[in-house]
Design an enzyme around this catalytic site. Structure first.
Site, PDB file in Angstrom:
ATOM      1  N   LYS A 175       0.848  -1.199   0.000  1.00 56.93           N
ATOM      2  CA  LYS A 175       0.000   0.000   0.000  1.00 56.93           C
ATOM      3  C   LYS A 175       0.887   1.253   0.000  1.00 56.93           C
ATOM      4  CE  LYS A 175      -3.987   1.882   2.607  1.00 56.93           C
ATOM      5  NZ  LYS A 175      -4.772   1.735   3.850  1.00 56.93           N
ATOM      6  N   SER A 221      -9.701   2.381   3.022  1.00 61.48           N
ATOM      7  CA  SER A 221      -8.813   3.080   2.116  1.00 61.48           C
ATOM      8  C   SER A 221      -7.946   2.175   1.256  1.00 61.48           C
ATOM      9  CB  SER A 221      -7.897   4.002   2.919  1.00 61.48           C
ATOM     10  OG  SER A 221      -7.049   3.232   3.771  1.00 61.48           O
ATOM     11  N   SER A 248      -9.680  -0.105   7.171  1.00 65.91           N
ATOM     12  CA  SER A 248      -9.129   0.024   5.815  1.00 65.91           C
ATOM     13  C   SER A 248      -8.483  -1.233   5.254  1.00 65.91           C
ATOM     14  CB  SER A 248      -8.121   1.169   5.768  1.00 65.91           C
ATOM     15  OG  SER A 248      -8.802   2.402   5.827  1.00 65.91           O
TER      16      SER A 248
END
Ligand SMILES: [Mg+2]
Ligand SMILES: [Zn+2]
Lengths: 98, 502, 509
Positions: free
Chosen positions: B79, B154, B178
């Site tokens: 990420k 997210s 997330s």
């Protein structure tokens, strides 16, 4: 709970160093009002005599020995800088705020 | 089975037996990315060269007979909120466009040392703020199940790249859900370890007291393997737990729930949850009963304040954590228009207005307000007390239950644009995941099936007491086995191919 | 260059007549730790710019702080030395404000939970009285980077076109020591301010926690001052004069602000609550940033650091190991050594107390130690622009040399004049006192017959003086001793000569 005014949001944006446009300010007053009304429900929780929790786990006394570790090279340190001069970060003039 | 559809554990076996090399596996992932990522947009940056070099190095070490980590040679996506030396890191924000960190996050160091080729950096809501990845400054990621829908957020990129078979493993971060909510809406697995279980050093902080990195995978065992690799004490993170990683791999392999007490949280089911999501949840619970678990009902009355407490604690920490993005040392620098000789202060304000998206600005302003003198006690102070109440609720619940379960997300993936104009409805996506972050306990999401009404994946969440992460792997693995048996294979076998028929 | 016109000032005597000053001092001390407060970067002063920085102290995205254990220990030791209570549990807090030389745009500091609080420091004033300065708190925090202002006049912030920032200093541990408001100091306020800072500096130096060099900025003082009309109870509006960085300046700044406030108040004007800049060159302060309610630091507990909870056992260990406070030690040694106030002042001014104490510990007498470490060696040291301890260390001279020299006098081998010669030889690098005496043939004449003869001769030659001594004017004996020594060609034992003369003339020696 007191209403959040446009002047309040303007003041907060100055504190937060975000130069919001007029359009943004107008929109944010409304949005924040709704959100604030919602989050204000924490005040209805039975919190009398309850300790505030700043850390999820009860750790204490985490420290490191006073031993030197390698620093970055100046090239690495300055590699992301928008502007560099004399091996220093070049920044716009600093207003006299002490 | 083609390499890209294999789990990480299977790939590790193929390499161990010499049936496939890391270079072959990595190249297969890179080829798949080239093939489908134009549509999915899971990646912000792909490092084919670096990944292949790492793969070749692992193959060489393996050939030389070196002892390697179980996941050595299995490629991974990271990420973009995790800093990677030499690889652009933006956290999905314009304000960090082009920034190349001079250091690695601790978890990245562990990935590199274990020999996992890093395929690239995955898309996300800006600074991990959002539940749809629509808040990325670089455009949204699309859900492989339906390209017109969000992949969650997210960490939409990390979840979508798994569902699209672009990578077998990914790293996510979870501040309010997330990792788990994107897993839920993409039919993948994601785990948020106990707070402090994985080092936060090198994660671009959203809310320090809530953030936790964890594994994003397609199977529960893979999640355990990755958790075990990135977990453990780090002296660079003061909040890192100085304790051995819980025996998560062993628990996932054993998959034993007989005699376990599974607590259903009254406040996290029923009303507000999509009927198809709720139905799959109830079926999953029945599977656990069939596997020998015992069901207990628990109530956590303070959970109803969780969302409000979260949206005070998190923005408060955000307002401070994001102050460093000021155009002085790195990242974007924007000169204000119409000012001849702008001061540092004016450049900061212009840059932060231009470089941050709306959601980020909203949260910074909200947090600035919650911390300001005169309001601190009413907002931040009250929220921190609610955290204590929530932790107390968990403690009571875990006296009668070994784990707690709920649907992960109240809905399946929604269409793009559905909630962008209504922040509160977006925030509701994390209603079931947020309590774990507030209390620091671990949580795992795995697919429970497809909702009847839209045919999209639903998620099943398992929460365990702090530092008892192994329990959620035992339960998750047992449930996964039964569900796979019932479905005749993994749920992801049913994801659309994404490749246009010639 | 100063930016403001000259302030109206009231005469100091009039200020004292009409007002009572209220003074508070905030002192920031950089600790002498090897590494920064929250990262492992070195803290070497004067290093090349941005060579002692890392992701943590540069505030790079993702970096996290970890507390320096010695930083905490030093803070506790300082707190104990200031007679403070030590918190059983305390946290760091973030102080949020934007400034380019502060990498994270918050300072990691302590807010409502300082590690040390409620203490005091007794300071001695020139009239011999003691003033007790109450300490509000001592807390841990970190320093900022340093900006070089370019394009304006002489590196000042005003008129600069841009600034160049070096973050080597960012993150160096600071202890901020805050006094309670000092009320009732009256005309002594400037002196008290100076004495407090001086006493604090000595204390910190004695603790070995900081090099406390005000000229290098490792100790910095802010002066808060307000006046209230005689008889008033409420404090007036205060100014905060920042970075007053010498003892003399502290005294002058307090005095200046008292006179400036006095003139404003007398003219019916309001004192503005603001920070003021101190100008060493002109001895004036100028207006800085106005403190408004816009200033809101939004403190909250630092979530990246865990609480500090020093065990009571550890605190007591640290307390037991504290060095004796400098003032107390000075008093004890003065009494023990029998030095007069004047002698003691000279010893302290010359920085000789440590050397004297070591010499006494090595077996010397306090008087001899004071005598030999002052005098010739002090003259030579000052000619080199050095203090005696530095000069002596440069010569490789230890207290043992003084003890040896004194022993040669008490054993009767050398008289005072010979001892001086021997000491000069030592200072010239000719060896130990014994080696010098041997080489130079310094040796008292031990022949008592020769001494008796010389004494008798001198008494006979000076009948008037001898009579005076017989009549009890013992002090006249000096004149005769001088002649005896002359007759002995400098090798006589003056003490023995004195005793013999007095005996011959019927006086008790
Ligand atoms: Mg301070
Ligand atoms: Zn550093």
């Amino acid at each position: 709970m007191a209403e959040l005014t446009r002047a309040d949001v303007e003041h907060l944006s100055r504190l937060a160093r975000i130069d919001l446009s007029d359009v943004e300010l107008d929109r944010m007053v409304g949005e924040l009002g709704v959100i604030l009304e919602s989050v204000a429900t924490v005040q209805q929780a039975p919190t009398d005599g309850v300790e505030a929790m700043s850390h999820p786990l009860p750790l204490a006394n985490v420290a490191r020995p006073d031993e030197v570790r390698a620093s970055l090279t100046p090239q690495e340190a300055l590699s992301g800088a928008p502007e560099v001069d004399e091996q220093r970060f070049s920044v716009p003039r600093i207003l006299d705020q002490d | 089975m083609p390499l890209i559809r294999s789990s990480a554990a299977e790939l590790a076996n193929l390499m161990a037996t010499g049936e496939a090399s890391s270079v072959e596996i990595t190249r297969a992932s890179l080829d798949r990315i080239a093939e489908v990522d134009g549509e999915v947009h899971a990646f912000l940056h792909v490092d084919a060269e670096g990944a292949l070099a790492q793969a070749a190095e692992v193959d060489r070490r393996r050939a030389a007979g070196e002892e390697l980590h179980a996941l050595a040679g299995v490629p991974i996506a990271v990420k973009d909120v995790v800093v990677t030396r030499g690889l652009p890191t933006t956290a999905g924000s314009r304000i960090l466009e082009g920034w190349v960190p001079p250091y690695d996050a601790t978890l990245v160091t562990r990935l590199r040392e274990a020999g996992l080729p890093i395929l690239g950096k995955t898309n996300m809501d800006e600074f991990a703020m959002g539940s749809s990845t629509e808040h990325s400054a670089y455009g949204p990621t699309r859900n492989p199940w339906d390209l017109g829908r969000i992949p969650g957020g997210s960490g939409g990129g990390s979840a979508a790249c798994l569902a699209a078979y672009e990578a077998p493993l990914a790293i996510g971060t979870d501040t309010g859900g997330s990792i788990r909510q994107p897993a839920s809406v993409t039919g993948t697995v994601g785990a948020k370890p106990t707070y402090g279980g994985v080092s936060r050093y090198g994660l671009i902080a959203m809310a320090s007291s809530l953030d936790q990195a964890g594994p994003c995978t397609r199977t529960v065992l893979d999640a355990a393997l990755l958790h075990s690799l990135i977990g453990g004490h780090d002296r660079m993170d003061s909040t890192s737990l100085d304790a051995p990683v819980p025996p998560v791999v062993e628990a996932a392999n054993r998959a034993d729930v007989s005699g376990m007490r599974i607590g259903i949280v009254k406040e996290l089911t029923g009303e507000g949850f999509q009927p198809g999501v709720q139905k799959r949840f109830e079926e999953a619970v029945q599977h656990l009963v069939d596997a020998g678990a015992e069901i207990v009902q628990v109530s956590c009355p303070s959970f109803r304040y969780a969302l409000a407490a979260y949206y005070l604690v998190m923005p408060s920490e955000v307002s401070s954590n994001l102050a460093k993005f000021d155009a002085m040392r790195y990242g974007l620098r924007v000169l204000p228009e119409g000012i001849d000789d702008p001061s540092a202060e004016q450049v900061m304000a212009a840059t932060r207005d231009a470089g941050f998206g709306d959601e980020v600005k909203r949260r910074i302003i909200l947090g600035t307000y919650a911390l300001s003198s005169g309001y601190y006690d009413a907002y931040y102070g009250s929220a921190q007390k609610v955290r204590t109440l929530i932790a107390d609720d968990f403690a009571r619940a875990f006296e009668v239950a070994d784990v707690l379960v709920s649907p992960t997300s109240p809905t399946t993936a929604f269409p793009f644009g559905d909630k962008m104009s209504d922040p509160l409805s977006m925030y509701m996506q994390d209603i079931a995941t947020i309590p774990a972050n507030l209390a620091g306990v671990p949580g795992l999401s795995l697919p429970s099936g497809l909702a009847d009404e839209d045919g999209l994946p639903a998620g099943f969440q398992i929460l365990a007491p702090a530092m008892k992460d192994e329990r959620m792997y035992a339960v998750g693995s047992a449930l996964e086995k039964r569900l796979h048996a019932a479905w005749g294979g993994p749920l992801l076998a049913r994801v659309p191919s994404l490749v246009k028929e010639a | 260059m100063s930016t403001s016109t000259t302030d109206a000032l009231m005469g100091y005597d009039e200020v004292i007549e009409r007002f009572d000053p209220v003074m508070g001092l905030e002192v920031h001390v950089e600790l002498g730790t090897a590494t920064k407060m929250f990262c492992g970067c070195a803290t070497t002063f004067g290093a090349e710019p941005n060579t002692q920085v890392c992701p943590v102290c540069l505030g790079l995205p993702g970096a996290l702080p970890v507390v320096n254990a010695v930083g905490v220990e030093s803070a506790i030791r300082i707190g104990l030395a200031l007679n403070c209570q030590i918190a059983e549990w305390c946290r760091f807090a973030r102080k949020n404000y934007f400034y380019p030389d502060m990498p994270k745009n918050f300072q990691t500091s302590q807010y409502d939970e300082p590690i040390a609080f409620n203490g005091f420091l007794d300071v001695e004033l020139s009239d011999g009285s003691t003033y007790r300065v109450e300490i509000e708190r001592a807390h841990m925090e970190e320093d900022t980077g340093k900006s070089l202002h370019v394009g304006g006049a002489t590196g000042r912030i005003h008129g600069a076109t841009h600034s160049l920032v070096d973050y080597n200093r960012a993150g160096i541990p600071l202890i901020e020591i805050v006094t309670k408001p000092m009320v009732g100091a009256g005309e002594r306020a400037p002196e008290i301010a100076r004495a407090y800072v001086a006493t604090l500096r000595d204390l910190l130096k004695g603790l070995g926690v900081s090099d406390v060099k005000m000229e290098q900025g490792s100790m910095r003082c802010d002066v808060n001052l307000s006046l209230m009309a005689k008889g008033a109870e409420a404090f007036g509006t205060r100014s905060e004069t920042k970075n007053v960085n010498s003892l003399r300046s502290v005294e002058r700044a307090v005095r200046y602000e008292m006179c400036r406030h006095g003139a404003l108040l007398a003219a019916g004007e309001k004192v503005v609550q603001e920070t003021r800049h101190w100008h060493e060159d002109t001895g004036m302060t100028t207006a800085g940033r106005e403190k408004s309610d816009a200033e809101d630091y939004r403190y909250f507990p630092e979530p990246d650091l865990v609480p500090v909870a020093p065990s009571r056992e550890w605190v007591e260990e640290l307390r037991a190991a504290l060095p004796e406070p400098p003032a107390q030690r000075r008093k004890r040694l003065q009494t023990a050594y029998g030095f007069s106030d004047l002698e003691m002042r000279d010893v302290l001014n010359a920085g000789l107390l440590d050397l004297i104490e070591e010499t006494v510990a090595a077996g010397g007498s306090p008087a001899a130690a004071r005598k030999w470490w002052s005098g010739e060696i002090a003259r030579r040291a000052s000619a080199q622009g050095q203090d005696v301890p530095t000069y002596a260390a440069g010569l490789g001279l230890s207290p043992a040399a003084v003890v040896e020299l004194e022993g040669m006098v008490t054993s009767g081998r050398l008289n005072d004049a010979m001892a001086r010669q021997a000491w000069e030889g030592v200072l010239d690098g000719e060896g130990t006192p014994t080696q010098v005496a041997d080489a130079r043939g310094l040796q008292l004449n031990q022949d008592t017959g020769a001494l008796e003869a010389a004494v008798d001769e001198v008494i006979a030659a000076n009948p008037d003086v001898a009579d005076k001594i017989r009549d009890g004017k013992v002090q006249a004996v000096g004149a005769l001793i001088g002649q005896v020594m002359k007759a002995m060609k400098g090798q006589g034992d003056a003490a023995a000569a004195r005793a013999l003369i007095l005996e011959r003339l019927g006086q008790p020696s």
